[in-house]
Design a protein around this motif. Structure first.
Motif, PDB file in Angstrom:
ATOM      1  N   GLN A  86       0.844  -1.184   0.000  1.00  0.00           N
ATOM      2  CA  GLN A  86       0.000   0.000   0.000  1.00  0.00           C
ATOM      3  C   GLN A  86       0.882   1.237   0.000  1.00  0.00           C
ATOM      4  O   GLN A  86       2.021   1.199   0.462  1.00  0.00           O
ATOM      5  CB  GLN A  86      -0.930   0.019   1.217  1.00  0.00           C
ATOM      6  CG  GLN A  86      -1.998  -1.059   1.184  1.00  0.00           C
ATOM      7  CD  GLN A  86      -3.008  -0.887   2.302  1.00  0.00           C
ATOM      8  OE1 GLN A  86      -2.879   0.027   3.118  1.00  0.00           O
ATOM      9  NE2 GLN A  86      -4.006  -1.762   2.341  1.00  0.00           N
ATOM     10  N   ASP A 105       1.580   4.980   1.291  1.00  0.00           N
ATOM     11  CA  ASP A 105       1.293   5.971   2.338  1.00  0.00           C
ATOM     12  C   ASP A 105       1.095   7.318   1.635  1.00  0.00           C
ATOM     13  O   ASP A 105       2.053   8.041   1.346  1.00  0.00           O
ATOM     14  CB  ASP A 105       2.457   6.022   3.326  1.00  0.00           C
ATOM     15  CG  ASP A 105       2.166   6.914   4.529  1.00  0.00           C
ATOM     16  OD1 ASP A 105       1.300   7.808   4.406  1.00  0.00           O
ATOM     17  OD2 ASP A 105       2.817   6.729   5.581  1.00  0.00           O
ATOM     18  N   ARG A 106      -0.188   7.625   1.344  1.00  0.00           N
ATOM     19  CA  ARG A 106      -0.487   8.811   0.534  1.00  0.00           C
ATOM     20  C   ARG A 106      -0.044  10.100   1.223  1.00  0.00           C
ATOM     21  O   ARG A 106       0.416  11.041   0.562  1.00  0.00           O
ATOM     22  CB  ARG A 106      -1.988   8.859   0.234  1.00  0.00           C
ATOM     23  CG  ARG A 106      -2.443   7.740  -0.708  1.00  0.00           C
ATOM     24  CD  ARG A 106      -3.933   7.819  -0.982  1.00  0.00           C
ATOM     25  NE  ARG A 106      -4.329   6.865  -2.012  1.00  0.00           N
ATOM     26  CZ  ARG A 106      -4.268   7.090  -3.309  1.00  0.00           C
ATOM     27  NH1 ARG A 106      -3.821   8.256  -3.754  1.00  0.00           N
ATOM     28  NH2 ARG A 106      -4.632   6.167  -4.188  1.00  0.00           N
ATOM     29  N   GLU A 107      -0.176  10.163   2.514  1.00  0.00           N
ATOM     30  CA  GLU A 107       0.212  11.384   3.228  1.00  0.00           C
ATOM     31  C   GLU A 107       1.715  11.631   3.095  1.00  0.00           C
ATOM     32  O   GLU A 107       2.145  12.758   2.822  1.00  0.00           O
ATOM     33  CB  GLU A 107      -0.192  11.280   4.696  1.00  0.00           C
ATOM     34  CG  GLU A 107       0.142  12.530   5.510  1.00  0.00           C
ATOM     35  CD  GLU A 107      -0.276  12.399   6.957  1.00  0.00           C
ATOM     36  OE1 GLU A 107       0.051  13.317   7.746  1.00  0.00           O
ATOM     37  OE2 GLU A 107      -0.928  11.387   7.309  1.00  0.00           O
ATOM     38  N   ARG A 108       2.491  10.561   3.275  1.00  0.00           N
ATOM     39  CA  ARG A 108       3.952  10.722   3.146  1.00  0.00           C
ATOM     40  C   ARG A 108       4.338  11.040   1.709  1.00  0.00           C
ATOM     41  O   ARG A 108       5.234  11.854   1.457  1.00  0.00           O
ATOM     42  CB  ARG A 108       4.661   9.443   3.616  1.00  0.00           C
ATOM     43  CG  ARG A 108       6.171   9.573   3.696  1.00  0.00           C
ATOM     44  CD  ARG A 108       6.772   8.345   4.360  1.00  0.00           C
ATOM     45  NE  ARG A 108       8.214   8.466   4.487  1.00  0.00           N
ATOM     46  CZ  ARG A 108       8.831   9.095   5.453  1.00  0.00           C
ATOM     47  NH1 ARG A 108       8.134   9.737   6.401  1.00  0.00           N
ATOM     48  NH2 ARG A 108      10.151   9.122   5.519  1.00  0.00           N
ATOM     49  N   GLY A 133       9.452   4.521   3.358  1.00  0.00           N
ATOM     50  CA  GLY A 133       8.216   4.842   4.044  1.00  0.00           C
ATOM     51  C   GLY A 133       7.045   5.154   3.146  1.00  0.00           C
ATOM     52  O   GLY A 133       5.904   5.233   3.621  1.00  0.00           O
ATOM     53  N   VAL A 134       7.260   5.357   1.846  1.00  0.00           N
ATOM     54  CA  VAL A 134       6.157   5.662   0.937  1.00  0.00           C
ATOM     55  C   VAL A 134       5.390   4.382   0.593  1.00  0.00           C
ATOM     56  O   VAL A 134       4.154   4.348   0.628  1.00  0.00           O
ATOM     57  CB  VAL A 134       6.669   6.347  -0.343  1.00  0.00           C
ATOM     58  CG1 VAL A 134       5.539   6.500  -1.359  1.00  0.00           C
ATOM     59  CG2 VAL A 134       7.270   7.697  -0.002  1.00  0.00           C
ATOM     60  N   VAL A 149       4.460   0.770   1.705  1.00  0.00           N
ATOM     61  CA  VAL A 149       4.433  -0.037   2.935  1.00  0.00           C
ATOM     62  C   VAL A 149       3.700  -1.332   2.653  1.00  0.00           C
ATOM     63  O   VAL A 149       2.848  -1.417   1.752  1.00  0.00           O
ATOM     64  CB  VAL A 149       3.749   0.728   4.090  1.00  0.00           C
ATOM     65  CG1 VAL A 149       4.556   1.941   4.479  1.00  0.00           C
ATOM     66  CG2 VAL A 149       2.332   1.132   3.717  1.00  0.00           C
ATOM     67  N   GLN A 204       1.351  -4.518   4.090  1.00  0.00           N
ATOM     68  CA  GLN A 204       0.384  -4.914   5.103  1.00  0.00           C
ATOM     69  C   GLN A 204       0.545  -6.414   5.328  1.00  0.00           C
ATOM     70  O   GLN A 204      -0.153  -7.233   4.768  1.00  0.00           O
ATOM     71  CB  GLN A 204      -1.042  -4.581   4.627  1.00  0.00           C
ATOM     72  CG  GLN A 204      -1.275  -3.107   4.391  1.00  0.00           C
ATOM     73  CD  GLN A 204      -1.150  -2.304   5.667  1.00  0.00           C
ATOM     74  OE1 GLN A 204      -1.578  -2.758   6.733  1.00  0.00           O
ATOM     75  NE2 GLN A 204      -0.573  -1.130   5.573  1.00  0.00           N
TER      76      GLN A 204
END
Length: 287
Positions: free
Chosen positions: A78, A80-83, A114-115, A117, A119
């Motif tokens: 997935q 991390d849209r915020e990052r 970190g972009v 990730v 699951q």
């Protein structure tokens, strides 16, 4: 019990996440020097692994490798849209300062830590399983180093016995060697038709005996052998002490060689140096 610094260990831990495997390789080194190869998701284990190595080992170059073979098709990925948005905004602000900004590459953004990730399994459960497997591998490594240490102690003990045999043989030979030296001196004088004063002859023989007196060196050899045996029996991290004792043994053997005045005493000194060198090579592998 002494321990070798050369060993290999492997341990696995299987679960719903897949299979975790540790490999630990150990070779001789002057100090404890660990090298860790961990997947990025297990980096927080590094401190605990280093602490365990320091508590369990004293010396050696240690290479620890952790691998994770994930079950099935692996965890879902997935973004991390915020990052990612923060990263894009930062890149655009930098681009405004450039006359010809390069276009943003989505793959480069995904490669940023970190972009992207996964699951997958619970990270805490994975870390606990990894530490459990590491403890098993470390114990296997210690057991292997102990087994090899016992064999090294046996090999060194055999050579210590041989050193004492050489020392005893030389002690027995010394009176005969001195008498032979006296006889050769008299024969040489007779060949040269030189008449020596008996008192002068005895004086020369006393000087010769003093120069060739190796009783002190033989006593020190016996003392050093006893100390090596004591260190081997005490165990622990004794490699440096044993290495020092090998130097002392070699020093006495060199002195014996310099005082030798007969082929048999020279041969004893040579035999001692060979035995000491064989032990020294083994000692290099002792923790």
């Amino acid at each position: 019990m002494i321990h070798s610094m050369t060993a290999f260990a492997r341990a696995e831990q299987a679960g719903s996440f897949g299979t975790l495997s540790w490999e630990i390789r150990s070779v001789n080194h002057r100090y404890l020097e660990p090298h860790l190869r961990l997947p990025e998701s297990f980096r927080e284990l590094e401190g605990g692994v280093r602490d365990a190595l320091r508590k369990g080992l004293s010396r050696g170059k240690i290479e620890c490798t952790l691998r994770l073979s994930e079950a099935g098709s692996g965890p879902a990925l997935q973004v991390d849209r915020e990052r990612a948005a923060q990263l894009i905004a930062a890149a655009e602000s930098i681009a405004e300062l450039s006359a010809r900004p390069a276009p943003l590459n989505p793959l480069e953004i995904l490669n940023w830590p970190g972009v992207l990730v996964s699951q997958g399994a619970d990270p805490q459960a994975l870390n606990e399983a990894a530490l459990q497997a590491f403890d098993q591998a470390l114990q296997e490594l210690r057991d292997s180093r102990e087994r090899e240490g016992r064999e090294l102690a046996r090999l060194i003990g055999d050579r210590l016995d041989a050193i004492l045999e050489e020392v005893a043989a030389l002690r027995t030979l010394l009176p005969e060697l001195l008498e032979n030296q006296r006889r050769r001196l008299l024969e040489r004088c007779a060949e040269l038709q030189v008449e020596l004063d008996p008192a002068r002859l005895e004086q020369e023989m006393v000087l010769l005996a003093q120069k060739s007196d190796v009783a002190e060196e033989l006593d020190r050899l016996v003392t050093h052998v006893a100390e090596v045996r004591r260190v081997l029996a005490t165990g622990g991290a004794s490699g440096r002490r044993l290495d020092f004792l090998m130097q002392e043994l070699n020093r006495e053997a060199n002195t014996l060689g310099s005082k030798a005045f007969d082929t048999r005493s020279t041969q004893v000194a040579v035999n001692l140096k060979v035995l000491i060198e064989q032990m020294r090579e083994q000692v290099q592998n002792i923790e």
